[in-house]
Design a protein around this motif. Structure first.
Motif, PDB file in Angstrom:
ATOM      1  N   GLY A 105      -4.200   6.335   4.782  1.00  0.00           N
ATOM      2  CA  GLY A 105      -3.106   7.005   5.489  1.00  0.00           C
ATOM      3  C   GLY A 105      -2.049   6.079   6.049  1.00  0.00           C
ATOM      4  O   GLY A 105      -1.008   6.529   6.511  1.00  0.00           O
ATOM      5  N   ASN A 106      -2.322   4.762   6.033  1.00  0.00           N
ATOM      6  CA  ASN A 106      -1.368   3.810   6.601  1.00  0.00           C
ATOM      7  C   ASN A 106      -1.430   2.513   5.792  1.00  0.00           C
ATOM      8  O   ASN A 106      -2.343   1.709   5.977  1.00  0.00           O
ATOM      9  N   GLU A 107      -0.458   2.310   4.928  1.00  0.00           N
ATOM     10  CA  GLU A 107      -0.481   1.116   4.079  1.00  0.00           C
ATOM     11  C   GLU A 107      -0.352  -0.178   4.874  1.00  0.00           C
ATOM     12  O   GLU A 107      -0.674  -1.257   4.375  1.00  0.00           O
ATOM     13  N   ASP A 108       0.096  -0.095   6.128  1.00  0.00           N
ATOM     14  CA  ASP A 108       0.201  -1.288   6.972  1.00  0.00           C
ATOM     15  C   ASP A 108      -1.083  -1.582   7.739  1.00  0.00           C
ATOM     16  O   ASP A 108      -1.172  -2.589   8.435  1.00  0.00           O
ATOM     17  N   CYS A 109      -2.063  -0.698   7.634  1.00  0.00           N
ATOM     18  CA  CYS A 109      -3.349  -0.911   8.288  1.00  0.00           C
ATOM     19  C   CYS A 109      -4.124  -1.952   7.483  1.00  0.00           C
ATOM     20  O   CYS A 109      -4.296  -1.815   6.272  1.00  0.00           O
ATOM     21  N   HIS A 110      -4.578  -3.006   8.140  1.00  0.00           N
ATOM     22  CA  HIS A 110      -5.284  -4.096   7.473  1.00  0.00           C
ATOM     23  C   HIS A 110      -6.764  -3.762   7.315  1.00  0.00           C
ATOM     24  O   HIS A 110      -7.353  -3.091   8.153  1.00  0.00           O
ATOM     25  N   PHE A 111      -7.360  -4.270   6.255  1.00  0.00           N
ATOM     26  CA  PHE A 111      -8.790  -4.132   6.006  1.00  0.00           C
ATOM     27  C   PHE A 111      -9.379  -5.543   6.041  1.00  0.00           C
ATOM     28  O   PHE A 111      -9.073  -6.380   5.193  1.00  0.00           O
ATOM     29  N   VAL A 112     -10.203  -5.814   7.048  1.00  0.00           N
ATOM     30  CA  VAL A 112     -10.732  -7.150   7.294  1.00  0.00           C
ATOM     31  C   VAL A 112     -12.252  -7.079   7.347  1.00  0.00           C
ATOM     32  O   VAL A 112     -12.813  -6.175   7.980  1.00  0.00           O
ATOM     33  N   VAL A 113     -12.924  -8.030   6.687  1.00  0.00           N
ATOM     34  CA  VAL A 113     -14.381  -8.115   6.779  1.00  0.00           C
ATOM     35  C   VAL A 113     -14.774  -9.499   7.287  1.00  0.00           C
ATOM     36  O   VAL A 113     -14.060 -10.472   7.071  1.00  0.00           O
TER      37      VAL A 113
END
Length: 176
Positions: free
Chosen positions: A47-55
């Motif tokens: 829903g938000n392309e600016d939301c980062h996915f971090v592991v």
């Protein structure tokens, strides 16, 4: 203490409101990972392309004392990647972030260091990525058999039964 729900109905999911303050989905090892967490992470990342996915790491899992395999953060991250199409930024071992950052911060050259660890896919991969020597003790996930079937370009520089060898102590591990 009430238990946290582990599922999410279609209605609840369609009514779920994204918090505009959320800027990242950060995943670490979570033995309570469930459908609800997957569904919420999916909503934020799709829903938000600016939301980062971090592991914190992409470890497939770890070997327990009884030689059973415990699923790790990498499997959970793969589930989120599958539902979102988003590939996480790995801030842990084997990622493109940690070692280059540390080497620059402390002014360390590859020839001055050695990465030591018991995993080919993270510890040894991290050292190979940095072009430094690597050492792998047989004290964890990787077995002698796995090492024999590992391509030469993924092999550690040194292998040993235990870390004591690095400091001149050649001791045997107690039988498990």
């Amino acid at each position: 203490v009430p238990e946290e729900p582990t599922t999410m109905s279609n209605k609840e999911l369609s009514d779920f409101q994204l918090d505009p303050e959320v800027k990242a989905v950060v995943l670490a090892h979570d033995p309570h990972f469930n459908y609800r967490k997957l569904a919420i992470a999916t909503q934020y990342l799709r829903g938000n392309e600016d939301c980062h996915f971090v592991v914190t790491n992409m470890d497939a899992g770890d070997m327990l004392d009884n030689q059973r395999f415990m699923p790790g953060t990498g499997g959970m991250a793969d589930a989120i990647t599958s539902t979102t199409g988003r590939v996480p930024v790995n801030t842990g071992k084997g990622g493109d972030f940690l070692l280059p950052f540390l080497m620059k911060k402390y002014g360390v050259k590859p020839s001055e260091m050695m990465c030591v660890g018991d995993r080919l896919d993270t510890d040894i991969a991290l050292g190979r990525q940095a072009n430094c020597k690597t050492a792998m003790p047989f004290t964890g996930v990787t077995s002698h058999e796995q090492l024999l079937h590992t391509p030469p370009e993924e092999q550690p520089t040194f292998v040993m039964d235990n870390l004591g060898v690095l400091v001149g102590l050649d001791y045997q591990l107690a039988p498990q």
